[in-house]
Scaffold this motif. Structure first.
Motif, mmCIF file in Angstrom:
data_model
loop_
_atom_site.group_PDB
_atom_site.id
_atom_site.type_symbol
_atom_site.label_atom_id
_atom_site.label_comp_id
_atom_site.label_asym_id
_atom_site.label_seq_id
_atom_site.Cartn_x
_atom_site.Cartn_y
_atom_site.Cartn_z
ATOM 1 N N THR B 262 0.809 -1.213 0.000
ATOM 2 C CA THR B 262 0.000 0.000 0.000
ATOM 3 C C THR B 262 0.842 1.262 0.000
ATOM 4 O O THR B 262 0.431 2.284 -0.521
ATOM 5 N N ASN B 263 2.000 1.199 0.595
ATOM 6 C CA ASN B 263 2.834 2.406 0.669
ATOM 7 C C ASN B 263 4.286 1.984 0.650
ATOM 8 O O ASN B 263 4.898 1.852 1.688
ATOM 9 N N GLN B 306 -5.437 0.379 3.377
ATOM 10 C CA GLN B 306 -4.787 1.304 4.316
ATOM 11 C C GLN B 306 -3.451 0.758 4.770
ATOM 12 O O GLN B 306 -3.164 -0.429 4.635
ATOM 13 N N ASN B 307 -2.656 1.618 5.352
ATOM 14 C CA ASN B 307 -1.343 1.182 5.832
ATOM 15 C C ASN B 307 -1.475 0.610 7.221
ATOM 16 O O ASN B 307 -1.066 1.216 8.206
ATOM 17 N N GLN B 325 0.538 3.014 10.036
ATOM 18 C CA GLN B 325 1.605 3.892 9.589
ATOM 19 C C GLN B 325 0.968 5.216 9.234
ATOM 20 O O GLN B 325 0.004 5.258 8.475
ATOM 21 N N ALA B 327 0.668 8.267 7.221
ATOM 22 C CA ALA B 327 1.157 8.520 5.850
ATOM 23 C C ALA B 327 1.933 9.804 5.696
ATOM 24 O O ALA B 327 1.702 10.761 6.392
#
Lengths: 548, 327
Positions: B262-263, B306-307, B325, B327
């Motif tokens: 996701t990130n 989502q993170n 996390q 962002a």
């Protein structure tokens, strides 16, 4: 994605019957765009959709007032709609995901063959080929049928008469003609009884080109390959002919118009023929010179590399496979039942054939275990290779420790997300394709649970894990065997007349729903011991009583 | 309860990065979920990200909301501990694998019924997964076989005699045509899902045991965990291991790992030293060690959108922890 590890040495066509599907008496089949669903029309008027991955039934489409046999089924391009034509002269358009009927019309004659327009994502336009009249375009939205021209009149510059009416008037009696859409759905290719292929623009009902088929005998089937590059005709002279399509994929109409304009000095039939020669060229002819049989349901493979045709002789189920160069590569022989329909899976080397008895046979490649798959560093060799060993190969103490130099660059960027574009998705994927019907688990009922429990416990105690439990089409009757095997075991150990014990064991099983097989056997063993001690006769009756 | 020391100090960014890779923002503890009475064997987020399911050796499965992490339902019915669970692609159904030799398909919507019981395995069922169209379920068991079941009717479509020791994990690839299986016999094999034939063997050493195997999101790579505290990423077409991740402890339990996409791309795994480890996918460096659990972390799951990471632990801990996390 899977190409690297699947063996490319084997030919890409099926060889044996893998299994069969059964649901009443099936008359015709059609795969959806990706081959994940198989629609089958039945003799009782219902249509069933099989999930081809699980080989189970995904959906049933049934209309209460339609009880006539289905003559053909056809999917829309993205699999949302299904067109069904039946022997009661009706055409029904279904919405696949909801299972609801969208539209229904009745024609003057029974349509033998009906196809949805392959160019539109939600087509309401279809092509129907009735038994004894010209092929027609049926528009469900407007509710009108348009007859298509079946021949080009000899007189110059006479266009085929337009017949737009609410109900189609039957034109002059034609013998059945075959027709199909081209890949983008803006042209119709009609094969008529005189042995000609007419390229028709159905919107303006005009014949744009004419291609005479060598031999001049009636065309029975006309089919395009999936990529639209090849056209196949099946004629009354027992020959299948392959034509190469010279027209471009898109904007076909304008290119045809261009061709028409460029031909000067010719009119009428001659003009048509000249334009026609620029649209299709004869590529190959297939026939069986030995038996001279008629062909039934010929079609291309998914990638257009193979051509398959079924033999139309009654009493035999033969499928011929040719490669496009014209060589006969395989003859598949099935059980002695006539073949009535055939379909090649769009993606996999799988053929589905429908027999007269209503069963759908699935033909697939005969998989042999790939032995190199069992160890990571095995490699299959085509032929023996001379192996020259190293100097120190057989030394007890190797000189240098074998250090496997990793030839892999460990710092290379790894991409775990991007997916390559599918070979089967077209560039205009604006519409979501319907690939699968959602599988909703059918809730277990209590009775089923009890039966299953008894079965499984007996199976656990009697024999190790069995193969292919209960596949569709395979007889899997485990109910009788486990108990019988258990009897055998106790029999072998005790060598006594076991009829009493059999009754005991049966009674035990019937009573306890949760008792494991092991405890039951232990109980019987205990009682058996008592019986041995207390009984008088030590005679071993080896007679195998049939106590069931 | 926010736990102290979630390893911010260890979140050292890899030295070799060029200017454009973003600096790693550490995960922090968000919530602790209690509800199970025994070790939790598996946690998984649903594919739509709205629900979280957890399976435990206390014979139950709990459905949590992934928005406020409240308990929605407790599924009871298995006769023994549950070792694994899987979500269907539409997030409507879950399937649980239990030591009572059965699998159960549960409805994730009210009234949360048990829809089907899949019987056929002759020993503990250890691992389970749906295929992407979710019309088939694959399960691996201590009876050394892989079974493929049809979801709609519950019928066992195929039995594959896969390994010579208990299976530890099974997973379908992206289009459902392949199955990867790992086992205590030390081998990791790839099977053709349609025919049941073995297509490739990735490892074939007798030890260490393969404790976990799964495909990458695009189906081109396989992440394999072995009980010598190593995680390997292999390009299965070539059969070569291209990345190796170490630093954690994994010698006893079948700890699950996950891809976090996701990130930034990470590999997330539990560990027997009570931490959750995060590695950078490309550079193989440990980015963070999430501390807080009081026993070995058995299972991790990454939220699809989502993170967030969910992790669950063994007997002495019995909780699920949610890490997020910013962002």
């Amino acid at each position: 994605m899977n190409a690297p590890i699947i063996d490319p040495l084997q030919g890409d066509f099926p060889e044996v019957i893998e299994e069969y599907l059964e649901h009443g008496v099936i008359k015709c089949v059609a795969f959806n765009h990706r081959g994940s669903l198989l629609a089958a029309g039945c003799a009782d008027g219902g249509c069933v959709i099989f999930d081809f991955e699980t080989r189970g039934i995904a959906k049933e489409l049934r209309e209460n007032d339609c009880a006539a046999a289905i003559t053909s089924v056809s999917w829309s391009k993205y699999g949302h709609r299904l067109l069904v034509s039946a022997a009661d002269k009706s055409l029904t358009l279904w919405d696949v995901s909801t299972g609801e009927k969208i539209a229904r019309t009745t024609l003057q004659q029974t349509p033998l063959h009906a196809r949805l327009n392959p160019g539109l994502s939600s087509p309401s336009l279809c092509l129907a080929c009735p038994l004894s009249s010209a092929p027609m375009i049926v528009d469900f939205e407007i509710g009108c049928t348009t007859l298509l021209p079946v021949s080009v009149p000899e007189m110059p510059d006479v266009l085929a008469p337009q017949q737009r009416s609410k109900c189609a008037e039957s034109g002059p009696p034609f013998s059945p003609a075959a027709a199909c859409f081209n890949k983008c759905g803006d042209l119709v290719y009609v094969g008529n009884a005189k042995g000609e292929i007419l390229i028709v623009d159905y919107k303006s009902v005009r014949v744009l080109a004419l291609v005479p088929v060598t031999g001049g005998s009636a065309v029975k089937n006309i089919v395009f390959s999936r990529n639209g590059q090849y056209l196949l005709t099946n004629s009354h002279d027992r020959t299948i002919r392959i034509y190469e399509n010279l027209l471009p994929g898109k904007n076909v109409l304008s290119s045809l118009e261009e061709l028409g304009k460029n031909v000067d000095g010719l009119d009428g039939v001659e003009k048509m023929k000249t334009v026609g020669s620029k649209c299709l060229t004869l590529f190959r002819e297939f026939q069986d010179l030995v038996t001279k049989m008629h062909w039934k349901a010929p079609c291309f493979s998914g990638d257009g590399e193979w051509v398959v045709g079924g033999s139309a002789c009654k009493g035999e189920h033969k499928i011929y496979i040719w490669d496009r160069a014209g060589h006969l590569v395989k003859i598949l022989e099935g059980p002695k039942e006539a073949l009535i329909d055939l379909a090649w899976h769009p993606v996999h080397p799988v053929i589905v054939s429908v027999s007269l008895t209503g069963l759908v046979y699935i033909w697939a490649k005969d998989y042999t275990e790939n032995w190199s798959a069992f160890a990571p560093d095995f490699k299959e060799l085509e032929e023996n290779e001379e192996y020259v060993e190293r100097e120190d190969e057989f030394d007890l103490i190797p000189e240098t420790g074998k250090v496997k130099v990793s030839s892999v660059n460990e710092d290379e960027e790894v991409d775990i997300e991007t997916v390559e574009k599918d070979a089967f998705s077209d560039s205009d994927m604006s519409v979501e394709e319907l690939r699968y019907l959602p599988a909703e688990p059918i809730p277990d009922t209590n009775e089923e649970e009890q039966d299953e429990l008894k079965l499984i416990e007996a199976r656990i105690s009697a024999s190790p894990a069995s193969e292919e439990a209960g596949q569709n089409g395979h007889v899997a009757d485990h109910t009788s065997s486990p108990l019988g095997e258990e009897m055998g075991e106790t029999r072998g150990k005790r060598k006594r007349k076991p009829s009493e014990k059999a009754m005991e064991l049966q009674a035990e099983k019937a009573k306890s729903s949760k008792a494991s097989g092991r405890t039951v056997r232990e109980k019987s063993r205990a009682s058996g011991d008592q019986e041995i001690d207390g009984s008088v006769n030590g005679v071993d009756d080896d007679d195998d009583d049939a106590y069931f | 309860m926010p736990s102290g020391g979630n390893g911010v100090g260890n979140g050292a960014v890899n030295a070799g990065t060029s200017g454009n890779t973003p600096t790693f923002k550490p995960y922090r503890h968000l919530k602790t979920l209690e509800g199970h009475a025994a070790a939790i064997s598996c946690v998984k987020f649903s594919n739509d990200g709205n629900l979280l399911a957890s399976a435990s050796l206390d014979k139950t499965m709990i459905l949590w909301s992934a928005t406020n992490y409240s308990l929605i339902h407790r599924y009871e019915g298995h006769a023994s501990g549950v070792s694994d669970l899987a979500w269907s692609s539409d997030s409507h159904y879950t399937c649980s694998a239990s030591d009572d030799c059965t699998l159960r398909i549960w409805d994730a919507r009210s009234p949360y019924e048990c829809l089907k019981v899949l019987r056929g395995h002759t020993n503990f069922v250890f691992c389970v997964n749906f295929n992407p169209p979710s019309n088939l379920i694959v399960s691996g068991s201590f009876d050394e076989t892989i079974r493929i079941w049809e979801v709609k009717t519950g019928r066992c479509v195929r039995v594959i005699k896969a390994h010579s020791m208990p299976l530890t994990s099974v997973h379908f690839n992206r289009d459902g045509s392949l199955i990867v299986s790992g086992s205590h016999d030390g081998s990791c094999k790839i099977w053709d899902a349609k025919e049941g034939t073995c297509l490739k063997t990735l490892i074939d050493d007798k030890s260490p045991a393969v404790s976990f195997a799964k495909f990458s999101p695009n189906g081109k790579f396989i992440l394999v965990a072995t009980l010598d505290s190593t995680l390997k990423l292999s390009n299965y077409a070539t059969g070569k291991f291209i990345k190796v991740y170490t630093g954690h402890t994994n010698k006893v339990f079948c700890i699950t790992s996950a891809f976090s996409v996701t990130n930034g791309k990470y590999i997330v795994s539990g560990s027997e030293d009570n931490c959750v480890y995060l590695w950078d996918l490309q550079h193989k460096t440990i980015l963070q060690r999430l501390q807080g659990h009081t026993d070995a972390v058995i299972s991790v799951s990454c939220h699809p959108v989502q993170n967030q990471i969910a992790s669950s632990a063994n007997h002495l801990d019995k909780t699920i922890r949610i890490w997020t996390q910013d962002a």
